[in-house]
Design an enzyme around this catalytic site. Structure first.
Site, PDB file in Angstrom:
ATOM      1  N   GLU A 260       6.958  23.618  21.602  1.00  0.00           N
ATOM      2  CA  GLU A 260       5.816  22.849  21.607  1.00  0.00           C
ATOM      3  C   GLU A 260       5.048  23.344  22.903  1.00  0.00           C
ATOM      4  OE1 GLU A 260       5.617  18.772  21.081  1.00  0.00           O
ATOM      5  OE2 GLU A 260       7.202  19.116  19.418  1.00  0.00           O
ATOM      6  N   GLU A 312      -3.664  14.683  14.539  1.00  0.00           N
ATOM      7  CA  GLU A 312      -2.954  13.703  13.450  1.00  0.00           C
ATOM      8  C   GLU A 312      -3.359  12.283  13.751  1.00  0.00           C
ATOM      9  OE1 GLU A 312       1.069  15.358  13.160  1.00  0.00           O
ATOM     10  OE2 GLU A 312       0.499  16.826  14.720  1.00  0.00           O
ATOM     11  N   LYS A 315      -0.399   9.375  14.556  1.00  0.00           N
ATOM     12  CA  LYS A 315       0.408   9.330  15.889  1.00  0.00           C
ATOM     13  C   LYS A 315      -0.469   8.289  16.792  1.00  0.00           C
ATOM     14  CE  LYS A 315       2.519  13.218  16.534  1.00  0.00           C
ATOM     15  NZ  LYS A 315       2.838  13.997  17.573  1.00  0.00           N
ATOM     16  N   GLU A 320      -2.423  11.513  22.227  1.00  0.00           N
ATOM     17  CA  GLU A 320      -1.543  12.010  21.218  1.00  0.00           C
ATOM     18  C   GLU A 320      -1.925  12.500  19.869  1.00  0.00           C
ATOM     19  OE1 GLU A 320       2.138  11.961  20.747  1.00  0.00           O
ATOM     20  OE2 GLU A 320       2.542  11.456  22.970  1.00  0.00           O
TER      21      GLU A 320
END
Ligand SMILES: *[C@@H]1O[C@H](CO)[C@@H](O)[C@H](O)[C@H]1NC(C)=O
Ligand SMILES: *[C@@H]1O[C@H](CO)[C@@H](O)[C@H](O)[C@H]1NC(C)=O
Ligand SMILES: *[C@@H]1O[C@H](CO)[C@@H](O)[C@H](O)[C@H]1NC(C)=O
Ligand SMILES: *[C@@H]1O[C@H](CO)[C@@H](O)[C@H](O)[C@H]1NC(C)=O
Length: 338
Positions: A260, A312, A315, A320
């Protein structure tokens, strides 16, 4: 002419495995995170990967629908397990066998698995001691089934106690034993260690101390001199501090795969803008494609997976939720040239 043809054919046949290995290893990967309630279907997502020439992908858990779509796609896949499954994978060999039976074997001939990732950022933590036994059980189950896929785990740079200068990189005392044992396993199996590398968090955690241009690959010159090695970007420095820690732990030959790395485009923390995210990701992609490697291993560029494909919404609120290159409607947050 006939012998010329045969010679030619023989050379081609010998080179073929080499080239197909290169084709497999090339290109940038992107994490396919699914913590959103508004994301496109796996088949739309995989089509998007293909249309953008993204050749590798990381799945955080064995999503059957995504794995089905990945069959025959030629996309290289890192397959993760749920962190919650680690205790059972570690303590129950038949649970590990049934996990492999259900999540890997049905896809093993049609999906290009690169690595199986057992545990994401569980070290340090309460579940750290489960990681290696779970890796061993999954590895044994794969071997028993005659499937050769390297088994590894993903750690963050939190496992380092010292990371500056990079040559002083060392695992912290509380994880040193666990990681030394894991590194021994990875060495013996010739498997890489997956590392999540975020210059963003280093910058956002201390914007007065860490230079933004150093974090964004825009310094234009050496920022950190470490003995004979000069670092112009923080990404290389972080990767090399892990390389140094691996060497200290007896795993000098264990490769780092960057599972990542990314930069949020919003969410409130220092540096979290669309322009900064675009600068980081596009400069990183250029860096990876240049195959410059790191100062410690020039010419040996690590395999890299960007985080992430989508914003997303399930999250934690803030940055985040804003690491995606795409909005859930598949429009671009910013453009990336792959
Ligand atoms: C993908 O790669 C192919 C072949 O190299 C190239 O023709 C095409 O333009 C690329 N597409 C994108 C979106 O980069
Ligand atoms: C071990 O895993 C198997 C297969 O999933 C399961 O049937 C069994 O109940 C598990 N044993 C224990 C003690 O949890
Ligand atoms: C796994 O699959 C093999 C081969 O089909 C089978 O013999 C075995 O019983 C399965 N094991 C578990 C725990 O599911
Ligand atoms: C990048 O982040 C810095 C620090 O928050 C900010 O001052 C700057 O405006 C941002 N740059 C761009 C181009 O968004």
């Amino acid at each position: 002419m006939e012998s010329g043809f045969l010679l030619c054919f023989a050379t081609f046949a010998l080179l073929l495995p080499f080239f197909s290995f290169l084709a497999e290893a090339q290109g940038i990967g992107v994490n396919y995170g699914m913590k959103g309630d508004n994301l496109p279907s796996p088949s739309e997502v995989i089509s998007l990967y293909k249309s953008r020439n993204i050749t590798k992908l990381r799945l955080f858990f064995p999503d059957k629908e995504a794995l089905d779509v990945l069959r025959g796609s030629g996309i290289g896949v890192i397959l993760g397990a749920y962190n919650e499954d680690l205790p059972q994978l570690a303590e129950n060999a038949s649970f590990a066998t049934s996990w492999v039976n259900e999540s890997v074997i049905p896809y093993a001939t049609s999906v290009e698995f690169r690595y199986i990732d057992i545990g994401n950022e569980l070290i340090p933590g309460d579940s750290a001691s489960y990681v290696l036994p779970a890796m061993r059980n999954v590895d044994a189950a794969l071997r028993n089934a005659g499937v050769a896929i390297p088994v590894t785990t993903a750690v963050s740079t939190e496992v380092l106690d010292t990371s500056y200068p990079p040559s002083q990189g060392a695992f912290s005392d509380d994880v040193s034993q666990v990681l030394t044992d894991i590194v021994g396993f990875l060495s013996a199996k010739e498997a890489p260690l997956l590392v999540n590398v975020y210059p963003f968090f280093a910058y956002a955690g201390d914007p007065g101390e860490v230079r933004l241009d150093y974090a964004l690959f825009t310094s234009g010159g050496v920022v950190v001199q470490d003995g004979s090695l000069g670092y112009s970007n923080l990404f290389d420095a972080m990767v090399d501090s892990v390389n140094a820690a691996l060497e200290r732990a007896g795993g000098g030959a264990v490769e780092v795969v960057v599972s990542e790395t990314g930069w949020p485009s919003a969410g409130g923390d220092a540096g979290a803008t669309v322009d900064n995210a675009s600068t980081y990701i596009n400069n990183l992609v250029k860096h990876v494609k240049s195959k410059a490697g790191t100062p410690r291993f020039p010419g040996k560029e690590p395999e890299v997976y960007l985080f992430a494909m989508f914003n997303e919404d399930l999250k934690p609120a803030g940055t985040e939720r804003n690491f995606g290159m795409y909005y859930p409607d598949m429009s671009e947050v910013y453009h990336v040239s792959f």
